[in-house]
Design an enzyme around this catalytic site. Structure first.
Site, PDB file in Angstrom:
ATOM      1  N   GLY A 171       1.203  -5.135   1.487  1.00 35.23           N
ATOM      2  CA  GLY A 171       0.198  -5.191   0.423  1.00 35.23           C
ATOM      3  C   GLY A 171       0.700  -5.928  -0.817  1.00 35.23           C
ATOM      4  O   GLY A 171      -0.097  -6.499  -1.577  1.00 35.23           O
ATOM      5  N   LEU A 207       0.854  -1.195   0.000  1.00 37.07           N
ATOM      6  CA  LEU A 207       0.000   0.000   0.000  1.00 37.07           C
ATOM      7  C   LEU A 207       0.883   1.236   0.000  1.00 37.07           C
ATOM      8  O   LEU A 207       1.969   1.255   0.580  1.00 37.07           O
ATOM      9  CB  LEU A 207      -0.920  -0.008   1.210  1.00 37.07           C
ATOM     10  N   ASN A 251       4.584  -7.338   6.875  1.00 35.94           N
ATOM     11  CA  ASN A 251       5.509  -6.691   7.821  1.00 35.94           C
ATOM     12  C   ASN A 251       4.892  -5.500   8.547  1.00 35.94           C
ATOM     13  O   ASN A 251       5.605  -4.671   9.106  1.00 35.94           O
ATOM     14  CB  ASN A 251       6.770  -6.227   7.070  1.00 35.94           C
ATOM     15  N   GLU A 252       3.559  -5.394   8.516  1.00 36.42           N
ATOM     16  CA  GLU A 252       2.893  -4.208   9.069  1.00 36.42           C
ATOM     17  C   GLU A 252       3.377  -3.843  10.460  1.00 36.42           C
ATOM     18  O   GLU A 252       3.557  -2.669  10.778  1.00 36.42           O
ATOM     19  CB  GLU A 252       1.368  -4.417   9.092  1.00 36.42           C
TER      20      GLU A 252
HETATM   21  C1  LIG Z   1      -6.752  -1.281  11.114  1.00 32.77           C
HETATM   22  C2  LIG Z   1      -5.970  -1.129   9.859  1.00 32.77           C
HETATM   23  C3  LIG Z   1      -4.572  -0.740  10.056  1.00 32.77           C
HETATM   24  C4  LIG Z   1      -3.767  -0.346   8.847  1.00 32.77           C
HETATM   25  C5  LIG Z   1      -3.456  -1.438   7.907  1.00 32.77           C
HETATM   26  C6  LIG Z   1      -2.525  -1.009   6.827  1.00 32.77           C
HETATM   27  C7  LIG Z   1      -2.007  -2.169   6.032  1.00 32.77           C
HETATM   28  C8  LIG Z   1      -0.782  -1.752   5.282  1.00 32.77           C
HETATM   29  C9  LIG Z   1      -0.305  -2.425   4.301  1.00 32.77           C
HETATM   30  C10 LIG Z   1       0.913  -1.968   3.549  1.00 32.77           C
HETATM   31  O1  LIG Z   1       1.156  -2.452   2.485  1.00 32.77           O
HETATM   32  S1  LIG Z   1       1.892  -0.722   4.215  1.00 32.77           S
HETATM   33  C11 LIG Z   1       3.303  -0.597   3.152  1.00 32.77           C
HETATM   34  C12 LIG Z   1       4.338  -1.561   3.564  1.00 32.77           C
HETATM   35  N1  LIG Z   1       5.467  -1.494   2.668  1.00 32.77           N
HETATM   36  C13 LIG Z   1       6.704  -1.490   3.075  1.00 32.77           C
HETATM   37  O2  LIG Z   1       7.017  -1.574   4.238  1.00 32.77           O
HETATM   38  C14 LIG Z   1       7.747  -1.355   2.017  1.00 32.77           C
HETATM   39  C15 LIG Z   1       8.595  -0.150   2.215  1.00 32.77           C
HETATM   40  N2  LIG Z   1       9.577  -0.042   1.149  1.00 32.77           N
HETATM   41  C16 LIG Z   1      10.709  -0.762   1.129  1.00 32.77           C
HETATM   42  O3  LIG Z   1      11.011  -1.562   1.977  1.00 32.77           O
HETATM   43  C17 LIG Z   1      11.619  -0.491  -0.018  1.00 32.77           C
HETATM   44  O4  LIG Z   1      11.247   0.735  -0.599  1.00 32.77           O
HETATM   45  C18 LIG Z   1      11.581  -1.593  -1.121  1.00 32.77           C
HETATM   46  C19 LIG Z   1      10.185  -1.897  -1.572  1.00 32.77           C
HETATM   47  C20 LIG Z   1      12.253  -2.877  -0.563  1.00 32.77           C
HETATM   48  C21 LIG Z   1      12.418  -1.084  -2.320  1.00 32.77           C
HETATM   49  O5  LIG Z   1      13.682  -0.692  -1.898  1.00 32.77           O
HETATM   50  P1  LIG Z   1      14.561   0.225  -2.886  1.00 32.77           P
HETATM   51  O6  LIG Z   1      15.860   0.426  -2.177  1.00 32.77           O
HETATM   52  O7  LIG Z   1      14.561  -0.332  -4.230  1.00 32.77           O
HETATM   53  O8  LIG Z   1      13.754   1.598  -2.991  1.00 32.77           O
HETATM   54  P2  LIG Z   1      13.653   2.775  -1.917  1.00 32.77           P
HETATM   55  O9  LIG Z   1      14.772   3.722  -2.124  1.00 32.77           O
HETATM   56  O10 LIG Z   1      13.483   2.231  -0.548  1.00 32.77           O
HETATM   57  O11 LIG Z   1      12.268   3.443  -2.317  1.00 32.77           O
HETATM   58  C22 LIG Z   1      12.139   4.270  -3.473  1.00 32.77           C
HETATM   59  C23 LIG Z   1      11.098   5.330  -3.189  1.00 32.77           C
HETATM   60  O12 LIG Z   1       9.846   4.695  -2.992  1.00 32.77           O
HETATM   61  C24 LIG Z   1       9.303   5.090  -1.726  1.00 32.77           C
HETATM   62  N3  LIG Z   1       8.509   3.980  -1.183  1.00 32.77           N
HETATM   63  C25 LIG Z   1       8.902   2.769  -0.880  1.00 32.77           C
HETATM   64  N4  LIG Z   1       7.888   2.017  -0.452  1.00 32.77           N
HETATM   65  C26 LIG Z   1       6.802   2.800  -0.464  1.00 32.77           C
HETATM   66  C27 LIG Z   1       5.440   2.603  -0.124  1.00 32.77           C
HETATM   67  N5  LIG Z   1       4.950   1.439   0.310  1.00 32.77           N
HETATM   68  N6  LIG Z   1       4.604   3.643  -0.282  1.00 32.77           N
HETATM   69  C28 LIG Z   1       5.039   4.832  -0.726  1.00 32.77           C
HETATM   70  N7  LIG Z   1       6.328   5.080  -1.075  1.00 32.77           N
HETATM   71  C29 LIG Z   1       7.194   4.068  -0.934  1.00 32.77           C
HETATM   72  C30 LIG Z   1      10.525   5.401  -0.890  1.00 32.77           C
HETATM   73  O13 LIG Z   1      10.174   6.201   0.202  1.00 32.77           O
HETATM   74  C31 LIG Z   1      11.397   6.094  -1.895  1.00 32.77           C
HETATM   75  O14 LIG Z   1      10.878   7.406  -2.061  1.00 32.77           O
HETATM   76  P3  LIG Z   1      11.846   8.644  -2.363  1.00 32.77           P
HETATM   77  O15 LIG Z   1      12.797   8.741  -1.183  1.00 32.77           O
HETATM   78  O16 LIG Z   1      12.557   8.314  -3.645  1.00 32.77           O
HETATM   79  O17 LIG Z   1      10.947   9.821  -2.447  1.00 32.77           O
END
Ligand SMILES: CCCCCCC/C=C/C(=O)SCCNC(=O)CCNC(=O)[C@H](O)C(C)(C)COP(=O)(O)OP(=O)(O)OC[C@H]1O[C@@H](n2cnc3c(N)ncnc32)[C@H](O)[C@@H]1OP(=O)(O)O
Length: 289
Positions: A140, A95, A164-165
Site C-alpha cells: 500500500g 495497509l 509484495n502482497e
Molecule cells: C482480493 C484482495 C486481497 C487483499 C489485498 C490486500 C492488499 C494489501 C496491501 C498491503 O499494503 S498489506 C501490508 C504490506 N506491508 C508489508 O508487508 C510491510 C511489513 N512491514 C515491514 O516490512 C517492516 O515493518 C518495515 C515497514 C520495513 C519497517 O521495518 P522496521 O524494522 O523499521 O519496523 P518493524 O519492527 O518491522 O515494525 C514496527 C512495528 O510495526 C508493525 N508493522 C509493520 N508493518 C505493518 C503493517 N503494514 N501493518 C501493521 N503493523 C505493521 C510491526 O509488526 C511492528 O509492530 P510491533 O512488533 O512493534 O508491535
C-alpha cells in the site's frame, strides 16, 4: 456511522486550525496522522504522513488522509501536493495488517471501502502529485507513490519499494495490478507481482517504479524542483491529459466497487488467508529478536 461523524468533526476542526495559522503566510492544518503545510504563492502543499512507527494505513489514517486531500482539492489556490513521510526511514508500510486480521466481515468491508476511496481520490486528483519517497514503501505504500505523477526516491539501499502482497500470502487487487502495469509494463508487473518483489532504489529506477533517485537529504528539494517544472504547464491541458490517461483504470474500479468490497471481504475472511497473515505478523515480530 461513527466514522462519518469523525469525518465531519475533522473537517471542521481542520478548517478552524487552517484559518488560525494562515496569519503567518504559510498555512498548515493537521490531523493526528497527517500534517499539511501550504506555502503561499507557489500553490504547493506538502503532505506528511505521521502515523508511527511505520505509517501503516489504519482506518483512522486513511480517513484523515482522504479528508486532507479533499480539503486541498477544494482549495483552488493549491495546484500541487508533495507527498512524503515524517517517520524516519519509512514512507509507508502499506495497509494496516491489523485492520485485515482477526476482525469481522463488517469491519473488513468498511476498511476496504476506505482504501478504495483514498485510491480513487489520489489517482484521479486534478492536482499535481509528486512523491518524495524517503523510506521503505511496500505494498500500500508503493500504491500511494504509484498514484503520483512523479516519484523521487532516496537513494538508500536499505529502502525498498514494490507490491509484495504475494509474500504475505495475499493477492494484489486488480486495480493495484492495473496501476502497476500502467507504470512498469505488463511483463515487469507480471513478474514483480508473482514474486512480490521489493525493489531497492537502483532496480526500482531501472524498472520504472520510480522516476528519479537522489541522495537522501535532497529528496525534498528535488521534489520541489520537479513540482516547479510541472507547475509551468497550464492546469487545464495537464488535467485533461491526466484524466485521459487514467480514466479507464479508475472507471474499472468505479463500476465494480461493491463487488470488489465483497470479494475482499470474503477473501480476507478465509481461514487460510487469516493464517497467512498471522504467520507474517509473527515473522515481523520475530525479526526484532
Ligand atoms: C482480493 C484482495 C486481497 C487483499 C489485498 C490486500 C492488499 C494489501 C496491501 C498491503 O499494503 S498489506 C501490508 C504490506 N506491508 C508489508 O508487508 C510491510 C511489513 N512491514 C515491514 O516490512 C517492516 O515493518 C518495515 C515497514 C520495513 C519497517 O521495518 P522496521 O524494522 O523499521 O519496523 P518493524 O519492527 O518491522 O515494525 C514496527 C512495528 O510495526 C508493525 N508493522 C509493520 N508493518 C505493518 C503493517 N503494514 N501493518 C501493521 N503493523 C505493521 C510491526 O509488526 C511492528 O509492530 P510491533 O512488533 O512493534 O508491535
Amino acid at each position: 456511522m461513527a466514522l462519518a461523524a469523525a469525518r465531519r468533526l475533522l473537517l471542521h476542526a481542520g478548517s478552524r486550525l487552517g484559518r488560525r495559522e494562515a496569519v503567518d503566510g504559510a498555512r498548515r492544518f493537521a490531523n493526528k496522522r497527517v500534517l499539511v503545510e501550504t506555502e503561499g504563492p507557489a500553490g504547493v502543499a506538502v503532505m506528511k504522513l505521521r502515523n508511527p512507527p511505520v505509517n501503516s494505513l489504519s482506518l483512522e489514517c486513511l480517513t484523515e488522509f482522504t479528508i486532507s486531500l479533499e480539503k486541498l482539492e477544494n482549495d483552488k489556490s493549491i495546484r500541487g501536493v508533495i507527498l512524503t513521510s515524517e517517520c524516519p526511514g519509512i514512507f509507508s508500510a502499506g495497509l494496516d495488517l491489523l485492520e485485515m486480521y482477526g476482525r469481522n466481515p463488517a469491519h473488513y468491508a468498511e476498511y476496504w471501502k476506505n482504501v478504495q476511496e483514498l485510491w480513487l481520490r489520489l489517482y484521479t486528483s486534478n492536482m499535481i502529485l509528486v512523491s518524495a519517497i524517503n523510506g521503505a514503501s511496500p505494498a500500500g505504500g508503493c500504491l500511494l507513490a504509484l498514484c503520483c505523477d512523479y516519484r523521487v526516491m532516496a537513494d538508500n539501499p536499505k529502502y525498498t519499494i514494490g507490491l509484495n502482497e504475494s509474500l504475505l500470502g495475499i493477492v494484489a487487487p486488480f486495480w493495484f495490478k492495473d496501476m502497476y502495469v500502467n507504470t512498469i509494463g505488463h511483463r515487469e508487473a507480471e513478474r514483480a507481482l508473482q514474486l512480490g518483489t521489493l525493489f531497492p532504489p537502483a532496480e526500482a529506477l531501472k524498472v520504472g517504479v520510480v522516476d528519479e533517485l537522489v541522495p537522501e537529504d535532497k529528496v525534498h528539494s528535488k521534489a520541489r524542483s520537479v513540482m516547479a517544472k510541472w507547475l509551468a504547464i497550464p492546469d487545464h491541458s495537464r488535467q485533461l491529459t491526466k484524466n485521459m490517461m487514467r480514466k479507464a483504470t479508475a472507471d474499472n474500479l468505479i463500476k465494480q466497487r461493491e463487488a470488489d468490497i465483497q470479494n475482499f471481504t470474503s477473501f480476507i475472511s478465509k481461514d487460510s488467508i487469516q493464517k497467512s497473515l498471522h504467520m507474517y505478523l509473527e515473522k515481523l515480530k520475530q525479526k526484532k529478536g
